[in-house]
Design an enzyme around this catalytic site. Structure first.
Site, PDB file in Angstrom:
ATOM      1  N   SER A 153      37.350 -80.699  28.502  1.00 39.57           N
ATOM      2  CA  SER A 153      36.156 -81.274  27.899  1.00 39.57           C
ATOM      3  C   SER A 153      34.953 -80.557  28.152  1.00 39.57           C
ATOM      4  O   SER A 153      33.868 -80.057  27.378  1.00 39.57           O
ATOM      5  CB  SER A 153      36.059 -82.601  28.108  1.00 39.57           C
ATOM      6  OG  SER A 153      37.113 -83.396  27.402  1.00 39.57           O
ATOM      7  N   TYR A 201      48.698 -82.461  20.872  1.00 41.82           N
ATOM      8  CA  TYR A 201      47.897 -83.439  21.791  1.00 41.82           C
ATOM      9  C   TYR A 201      47.482 -84.718  20.726  1.00 41.82           C
ATOM     10  O   TYR A 201      47.653 -85.665  21.331  1.00 41.82           O
ATOM     11  CB  TYR A 201      46.498 -82.745  21.999  1.00 41.82           C
ATOM     12  CG  TYR A 201      45.417 -83.777  22.620  1.00 41.82           C
ATOM     13  CD1 TYR A 201      45.501 -84.170  23.749  1.00 41.82           C
ATOM     14  CD2 TYR A 201      44.484 -84.210  21.878  1.00 41.82           C
ATOM     15  CE1 TYR A 201      44.732 -84.912  24.555  1.00 41.82           C
ATOM     16  CE2 TYR A 201      43.589 -85.084  22.386  1.00 41.82           C
ATOM     17  CZ  TYR A 201      43.582 -85.420  23.704  1.00 41.82           C
ATOM     18  OH  TYR A 201      42.788 -86.299  24.285  1.00 41.82           O
ATOM     19  N   PRO A 206      38.031 -92.907  22.500  1.00 42.66           N
ATOM     20  CA  PRO A 206      36.981 -91.920  22.903  1.00 42.66           C
ATOM     21  C   PRO A 206      37.259 -90.739  22.085  1.00 42.66           C
ATOM     22  O   PRO A 206      38.155 -90.128  21.967  1.00 42.66           O
ATOM     23  CB  PRO A 206      36.823 -91.807  24.402  1.00 42.66           C
ATOM     24  CG  PRO A 206      37.961 -92.657  24.859  1.00 42.66           C
ATOM     25  CD  PRO A 206      38.845 -93.054  23.901  1.00 42.66           C
ATOM     26  N   VAL A 207      35.980 -90.045  21.714  1.00 43.24           N
ATOM     27  CA  VAL A 207      35.772 -88.704  21.022  1.00 43.24           C
ATOM     28  C   VAL A 207      35.695 -87.666  22.560  1.00 43.24           C
ATOM     29  O   VAL A 207      36.302 -88.382  23.535  1.00 43.24           O
ATOM     30  CB  VAL A 207      34.691 -88.557  20.232  1.00 43.24           C
ATOM     31  CG1 VAL A 207      34.916 -89.552  19.095  1.00 43.24           C
ATOM     32  CG2 VAL A 207      33.188 -89.171  21.065  1.00 43.24           C
ATOM     33  N   VAL A 255      34.680 -86.427  25.659  1.00 46.21           N
ATOM     34  CA  VAL A 255      34.036 -87.208  26.692  1.00 46.21           C
ATOM     35  C   VAL A 255      33.039 -86.064  27.427  1.00 46.21           C
ATOM     36  O   VAL A 255      33.608 -85.012  27.903  1.00 46.21           O
ATOM     37  CB  VAL A 255      34.634 -87.853  27.602  1.00 46.21           C
ATOM     38  CG1 VAL A 255      33.911 -88.692  28.577  1.00 46.21           C
ATOM     39  CG2 VAL A 255      35.541 -89.121  26.759  1.00 46.21           C
ATOM     40  N   LYS A 307      49.110 -88.410  21.256  1.00 46.64           N
ATOM     41  CA  LYS A 307      48.140 -89.727  21.525  1.00 46.64           C
ATOM     42  C   LYS A 307      48.465 -90.735  20.107  1.00 46.64           C
ATOM     43  O   LYS A 307      48.357 -91.986  20.595  1.00 46.64           O
ATOM     44  CB  LYS A 307      46.605 -89.136  21.274  1.00 46.64           C
ATOM     45  CG  LYS A 307      46.158 -88.097  22.335  1.00 46.64           C
ATOM     46  CD  LYS A 307      45.986 -89.010  23.894  1.00 46.64           C
ATOM     47  CE  LYS A 307      45.296 -88.293  24.856  1.00 46.64           C
ATOM     48  NZ  LYS A 307      45.349 -89.213  26.003  1.00 46.64           N
TER      49      LYS A 307
END
Length: 238
Positions: A105, A63, A90-91, A93, A67
């Site tokens: 998430s 992952y 973003p961290v 979310v 990214k």
């Protein structure tokens, strides 16, 4: 996971150049930023940080690897095609769900409320409200001076802090109280800065509100039993 992320990113940048768009806002991730075992705990994570690709490969963290290489491909292609690119990183979310089903998430929180997780991990995680992520995209899109990367995070919490917040707001759920690793020292939150987005006018939603909104949304979507209004009002006041 990697190939469609990279090729898809390149295709969008090429299409944007052909369409002569004025700016592209790329949604990246904290996964492209903070996976670096050589970074000192005292170093503040900011937009200059990149995940270590060899470390991601060796730990099979595809992952974060995906990214990182996708964002790098975006920057390389944007430079080649002359596209004005801005990235938001973003961290994890959280917040209200648009879709009826849970995502990865949200499961992060849901597992502590359903009883499926009997303990919490000795680890830390950064969080941000979904509405703040959306606003961040608007701000970097509409602000002419915006450039580069923007770390989108509100707080870094230990899992123990997360379950404490959940238990305070929603004590009716079987929230775990024990850590799965009580031998090692408690993991410490890493330092980060979100000043670039604050400078654009973003006021971050507190992580407590973020967690509360997530659970309320899970209730509304039918993933959790809903307490009576009386019980709910008592919890909010406390």
């Amino acid at each position: 996971m990697v190939e469609p992320a990279v090729n898809g990113t390149k295709n969008v940048i090429v299409a944007s150049a052909e369409a002569k768009v004025r700016r592209v806002v790329f949604t990246s991730s904290i996964g492209a930023v903070y996976m670096d075992p050589n970074r000192s705990p005292d170093v503040v994570v900011d937009e200059s940080c990149w995940s270590d690709l060899d470390f991601c490969k060796n730990t099979r963290n595809w992952y974060c690897y995906g990214k990182a290489v996708a964002e790098q491909a975006a920057w390389d292609m944007a430079k080649e095609k002359g596209v004005d690119l801005v990235a938001v990183n973003p961290v994890l979310v959280l917040g209200p769900l648009l879709q009826p089903n849970v995502n990865a998430s949200t499961i992060h929180v849901l597992k502590y409320l359903t009883g499926s997780a009997k303990t919490y991990a000795n680890s830390v995680q950064a969080y941000v409200h979904v509405k703040d992520v959306a606003l961040a995209h608007i701000l970097v899109f509409e602000t002419p001076s915006a450039s580069g990367r923007y770390l989108c995070a509100e707080s870094v919490l230990h899992r123990g802090e997360v379950v404490e917040i959940l238990a305070k707001f929603f004590p009716e759920y079987p929230i775990p109280t024990k850590c799965s690793d009580e031998v090692k020292p408690r993991a410490k939150p890493y330092k980060f800065t979100n000043q670039k987005l604050k400078d654009l006018g973003l006021e971050f939603t507190s992580v407590k509100q973020c967690l509360y909104d997530t659970v309320k949304s899970l209730q509304e979507k039918g993933h959790l039993p809903v307490p009576t209004p009386h019980e709910d009002s008592i919890k909010i006041q406390s």
